[in-house]
Design a protein around this motif. Structure first.
Motif, PDB file in Angstrom:
ATOM      1  N   ASN A  31     -36.911   2.246 -50.784  1.00 12.35           N
ATOM      2  CA  ASN A  31     -37.944   3.258 -50.549  1.00 12.35           C
ATOM      3  C   ASN A  31     -37.566   4.239 -49.449  1.00 12.35           C
ATOM      4  O   ASN A  31     -38.360   4.589 -48.585  1.00 12.35           O
ATOM      5  CB  ASN A  31     -39.275   2.583 -50.222  1.00 12.35           C
ATOM      6  CG  ASN A  31     -39.817   1.781 -51.387  1.00 12.35           C
ATOM      7  OD1 ASN A  31     -39.595   2.136 -52.549  1.00 12.35           O
ATOM      8  ND2 ASN A  31     -40.504   0.694 -51.098  1.00 12.35           N
ATOM      9  N   GLY A  32     -36.300   4.668 -49.465  1.00 13.04           N
ATOM     10  CA  GLY A  32     -35.834   5.676 -48.533  1.00 13.04           C
ATOM     11  C   GLY A  32     -35.393   5.161 -47.190  1.00 13.04           C
ATOM     12  O   GLY A  32     -34.927   5.942 -46.338  1.00 13.04           O
ATOM     13  N   GLN A  33     -35.488   3.859 -46.941  1.00  8.50           N
ATOM     14  CA  GLN A  33     -35.117   3.287 -45.650  1.00  8.50           C
ATOM     15  C   GLN A  33     -33.939   2.327 -45.801  1.00  8.50           C
ATOM     16  O   GLN A  33     -33.810   1.654 -46.827  1.00  8.50           O
ATOM     17  CB  GLN A  33     -36.305   2.536 -45.034  1.00  8.50           C
ATOM     18  CG  GLN A  33     -37.565   3.373 -44.872  1.00  8.50           C
ATOM     19  CD  GLN A  33     -37.390   4.511 -43.901  1.00  8.50           C
ATOM     20  OE1 GLN A  33     -36.562   4.442 -42.991  1.00  8.50           O
ATOM     21  NE2 GLN A  33     -38.154   5.578 -44.093  1.00  8.50           N
ATOM     22  N   LYS A  34     -33.101   2.262 -44.782  1.00  4.47           N
ATOM     23  CA  LYS A  34     -31.973   1.330 -44.819  1.00  4.47           C
ATOM     24  C   LYS A  34     -32.475  -0.104 -44.769  1.00  4.47           C
ATOM     25  O   LYS A  34     -33.215  -0.484 -43.869  1.00  4.47           O
ATOM     26  CB  LYS A  34     -31.046   1.561 -43.623  1.00  4.47           C
ATOM     27  CG  LYS A  34     -30.094   2.719 -43.771  1.00  4.47           C
ATOM     28  CD  LYS A  34     -29.174   2.796 -42.566  1.00  4.47           C
ATOM     29  CE  LYS A  34     -28.334   4.065 -42.614  1.00  4.47           C
ATOM     30  NZ  LYS A  34     -27.543   4.242 -41.393  1.00  4.47           N
ATOM     31  N   LEU A  35     -32.046  -0.876 -45.741  1.00  6.23           N
ATOM     32  CA  LEU A  35     -32.334  -2.301 -45.753  1.00  6.23           C
ATOM     33  C   LEU A  35     -31.099  -3.086 -45.331  1.00  6.23           C
ATOM     34  O   LEU A  35     -31.195  -4.127 -44.678  1.00  6.23           O
ATOM     35  CB  LEU A  35     -32.783  -2.731 -47.147  1.00  6.23           C
ATOM     36  CG  LEU A  35     -33.123  -4.206 -47.348  1.00  6.23           C
ATOM     37  CD1 LEU A  35     -34.307  -4.597 -46.478  1.00  6.23           C
ATOM     38  CD2 LEU A  35     -33.439  -4.474 -48.810  1.00  6.23           C
ATOM     39  N   PHE A  36     -29.929  -2.560 -45.699  1.00  8.51           N
ATOM     40  CA  PHE A  36     -28.674  -3.274 -45.436  1.00  8.51           C
ATOM     41  C   PHE A  36     -27.582  -2.234 -45.275  1.00  8.51           C
ATOM     42  O   PHE A  36     -27.472  -1.321 -46.099  1.00  8.51           O
ATOM     43  CB  PHE A  36     -28.360  -4.182 -46.628  1.00  8.51           C
ATOM     44  CG  PHE A  36     -27.275  -5.202 -46.404  1.00  8.51           C
ATOM     45  CD1 PHE A  36     -27.589  -6.536 -46.240  1.00  8.51           C
ATOM     46  CD2 PHE A  36     -25.938  -4.833 -46.369  1.00  8.51           C
ATOM     47  CE1 PHE A  36     -26.596  -7.488 -46.052  1.00  8.51           C
ATOM     48  CE2 PHE A  36     -24.944  -5.770 -46.187  1.00  8.51           C
ATOM     49  CZ  PHE A  36     -25.268  -7.105 -46.025  1.00  8.51           C
ATOM     50  N   SER A  37     -26.785  -2.347 -44.235  1.00 13.61           N
ATOM     51  CA  SER A  37     -25.654  -1.433 -44.033  1.00 13.61           C
ATOM     52  C   SER A  37     -24.620  -2.139 -43.177  1.00 13.61           C
ATOM     53  O   SER A  37     -24.825  -2.329 -41.977  1.00 13.61           O
ATOM     54  CB  SER A  37     -26.128  -0.140 -43.349  1.00 13.61           C
ATOM     55  OG  SER A  37     -25.052   0.760 -43.183  1.00 13.61           O
ATOM     56  N   LYS A  38     -23.523  -2.541 -43.800  1.00 12.31           N
ATOM     57  CA  LYS A  38     -22.537  -3.340 -43.069  1.00 12.31           C
ATOM     58  C   LYS A  38     -21.146  -3.183 -43.672  1.00 12.31           C
ATOM     59  O   LYS A  38     -21.007  -3.040 -44.888  1.00 12.31           O
ATOM     60  CB  LYS A  38     -22.935  -4.820 -43.071  1.00 12.31           C
ATOM     61  CG  LYS A  38     -22.005  -5.699 -42.228  1.00 12.31           C
ATOM     62  CD  LYS A  38     -22.455  -7.143 -42.210  1.00 12.31           C
ATOM     63  CE  LYS A  38     -21.463  -8.003 -41.435  1.00 12.31           C
ATOM     64  NZ  LYS A  38     -21.819  -9.438 -41.435  1.00 12.31           N
ATOM     65  N   GLY A  39     -20.128  -3.195 -42.816  1.00 17.61           N
ATOM     66  CA  GLY A  39     -18.742  -3.187 -43.247  1.00 17.61           C
ATOM     67  C   GLY A  39     -18.114  -4.561 -43.110  1.00 17.61           C
ATOM     68  O   GLY A  39     -18.556  -5.388 -42.302  1.00 17.61           O
ATOM     69  N   TYR A  40     -17.069  -4.807 -43.888  1.00 14.27           N
ATOM     70  CA  TYR A  40     -16.358  -6.092 -43.888  1.00 14.27           C
ATOM     71  C   TYR A  40     -14.863  -5.826 -43.920  1.00 14.27           C
ATOM     72  O   TYR A  40     -14.408  -4.831 -44.483  1.00 14.27           O
ATOM     73  CB  TYR A  40     -16.755  -6.928 -45.116  1.00 14.27           C
ATOM     74  CG  TYR A  40     -18.219  -7.261 -45.182  1.00 14.27           C
ATOM     75  CD1 TYR A  40     -18.702  -8.487 -44.746  1.00 14.27           C
ATOM     76  CD2 TYR A  40     -19.128  -6.316 -45.660  1.00 14.27           C
ATOM     77  CE1 TYR A  40     -20.064  -8.782 -44.795  1.00 14.27           C
ATOM     78  CE2 TYR A  40     -20.485  -6.600 -45.717  1.00 14.27           C
ATOM     79  CZ  TYR A  40     -20.949  -7.831 -45.280  1.00 14.27           C
ATOM     80  OH  TYR A  40     -22.286  -8.118 -45.318  1.00 14.27           O
ATOM     81  N   GLY A  41     -14.102  -6.745 -43.368  1.00 20.63           N
ATOM     82  CA  GLY A  41     -12.652  -6.591 -43.399  1.00 20.63           C
ATOM     83  C   GLY A  41     -12.193  -5.451 -42.519  1.00 20.63           C
ATOM     84  O   GLY A  41     -12.822  -5.115 -41.512  1.00 20.63           O
TER      85      GLY A  41
END
Length: 504
Positions: free
Chosen positions: A69-79
């Motif tokens: 709904n327009g909002q960040k729920l998950f934002s992550k980098g790996y490796g």
């Protein structure tokens, strides 16, 4: 407890590292009940743990963004963005999105359409007076929906980094025969999208990248989406890795080629973006800040069925449209150069956007993101995309696979005709061939690929795959010939170069 309440103090901002923008995550949770909040946290934990395990067990490297709904729920980098320098992949790392670039080209055309500077019914003759007669009446609508008849790649195009300027590119594209009568079917093409990008330049008077920046990016605060050549100060771009080996970046390949991007890539692929910037881009559509709602609806309308998909997939403007297993609308963009993989999924009826990008060949998004969406909606992976038994993306590829398994490798072309299977899209052969290889059926795979390289002689991956199969059978001279043909088509192809080097 069913009421809406503030829950951040109870559970904290987020349950995974790499979360960017605590207030944005807070907005998602503040609009949730306690039960919904706990479920969202549990879902994020499931997804995070899954990606951590992939980073450990399958050398996954890249990032995932989920917007609710327009909002960040998950934002992550790996490796790693750079293994040698031990630079982690983060939400601000830039990485190639491949053919998702086509969505930006389509949006740019629609911006000009909104401004009254072009019409979707305009034909090529309006912009290119000397275009040959067989291509004069191709419309912008047909270019946007891959129904123009232009081929996927130009014959002997020299690869993504070849220096080919506008006039030479157009002359080459216009000289080649169309693969079908415009408007009668729809088969994916890079050429058509590059022609649209040239039209953007001619109509606007701006370079393609400059137009994107001025008209689409600056209004919503996007600063870094672009080809990033030459590389700016302080810019972090993920290195590409091919089975653990450093492939470099688009920018390092531009440097070797003496500049870029040129038209084999420009407008159809290769833009770089971060998770942070893709959040802004996705929300520009959610919030209707760069295009009107009516324009966006035109883009996301299923205009014409994609050939050989059995009615399951349709092309919108610069996107692919289908149904999820929940029978909801899915707007899909994917991209890859065989090193970087990216996927952008919009699920408007469910208020969700998923964006994933990887910079390692062994961890393609088409294997990982389906598992992520299962974890999100069902809390478990019911059908693992890494499982070889998973069905075919193209139904006709399954028919080809079954034909070879039941009939054997002999007289493959004759068996195709007897079964009434007509192949007009090389992706059908690619999917069936790779599945045969995965399932340890080398003779059947070789029969398919020998047909493939004759039917579609300009497809580099087919030459390389056949070379690898010959090599496994000990037929080194045949393998060398395949790799040489691949290099003739695309001189900078790293896979063929490495294979020949090892053989010779």
């Amino acid at each position: 407890m069913k009421g809406k309440l503030s829950l951040i103090g109870l559970f904290g901002c987020c349950i995974f590292s790499g979360c960017s923008g605590g207030s944005q995550v807070q907005n998602v949770y503040n609009n949730s009940t306690l039960e919904e909040y706990i479920a969202l946290n549990d879902t994020c934990k499931l997804i995070d743990n899954y990606l951590i395990s992939l980073a450990k067990d399958r050398t996954f490297s890249g990032g995932l963004l989920i917007i609710k709904n327009g909002q960040k729920l998950f934002s992550k980098g790996y490796g790693f963005a750079d293994k040698e320098k031990k630079i982690s992949f983060t939400p601000s790392t830039l990485a190639s999105m491949g053919s998702i670039t086509k969505a930006f080209t389509a949006a740019a055309i629609m911006k000009l359409y909104e401004e009254g500077k072009l019409s979707l019914t305009d034909n090529l003759k309006k912009y290119f007076p000397l275009v040959p007669e067989d291509k004069q009446n191709i419309t912008l609508h047909q270019l946007l929906t891959h129904s123009s008849g232009f081929v996927e790649f130009l014959k002997n195009d020299g690869g993504d980094y070849r220096k080919i300027e506008t006039d030479e590119y157009l002359a080459t594209a216009f000289a080649e025969p169309l693969s079908f009568e415009p408007g009668t079917k729809s088969i994916y093409t890079n050429v058509g999208m590059s022609i649209l990008a040239i039209i953007i330049e001619r109509v606007s008077g701006l370079d393609y990248e400059q137009f994107l920046k001025k008209e689409l990016f600056e209004p919503v605060g996007i600063k870094d989406i672009g080809y990033q050549y030459p590389v700016g100060k302080g810019v972090s771009i993920a290195q590409g890795y091919e089975n653990g080996k450093d492939w470099g970046t688009h920018q390092s390949h531009f440097e070797k080629a003496g500049g870029g991007p040129y038209w084999n890539l420009k407008g159809n692929g290769g833009l770089e973006a971060s998770l942070n910037e893709m959040y802004l881009w996705a929300n520009a559509f959610t919030n209707k800040t760069i295009l009107k709602d009516s324009t966006i609806q035109k883009m996301f309308t299923p205009h014409i069925m994609e050939e050989n998909t059995g009615g399951h997939y349709y092309f919108g403007y610069g996107c692919n449209i289908s149904k999820t297993r929940r029978n909801t609308k899915m707007i899909d963009n994917g991209g890859s150069n065989g090193i970087y993989f990216a996927r952008l999924l919009r699920l408007p009826e469910e208020g969700l956007v998923f964006y994933m990008v990887t910079n390692e060949k062994t961890s393609p998004t088409e294997k990982i993101l389906p598992n992520i969406t299962q974890l999100y909606f069902y809390g478990r992976i019911m059908k693992d995309a890494f499982d070889r038994k998973v069905g075919f993306e193209f139904p006709k590829a399954g028919l080809v696979y079954d034909l070879l398994v039941t009939k054997g490798p002999g007289d493959f072309e004759k068996n195709l005709k007897s079964a009434g299977i007509e192949i007009q899209d090389d992706m059908i052969l690619l999917e069936a061939g790779q599945k045969l290889t995965e399932n340890n059926k080398p003779d059947e795979a070789i029969a398919l690929y020998e047909y493939y390289v004759i039917k579609f002689p300009e497809i580099v991956v087919a030459q390389n795959d056949l070379g690898d199969l010959y090599l496994k059978k000990g037929e080194k001279e045949k393998a060398k010939n395949c790799y040489r043909r691949a290099l003739k088509i695309r001189p900078e192809n790293p896979r063929a170069k490495e294979a020949l080097k090892n053989l010779e």
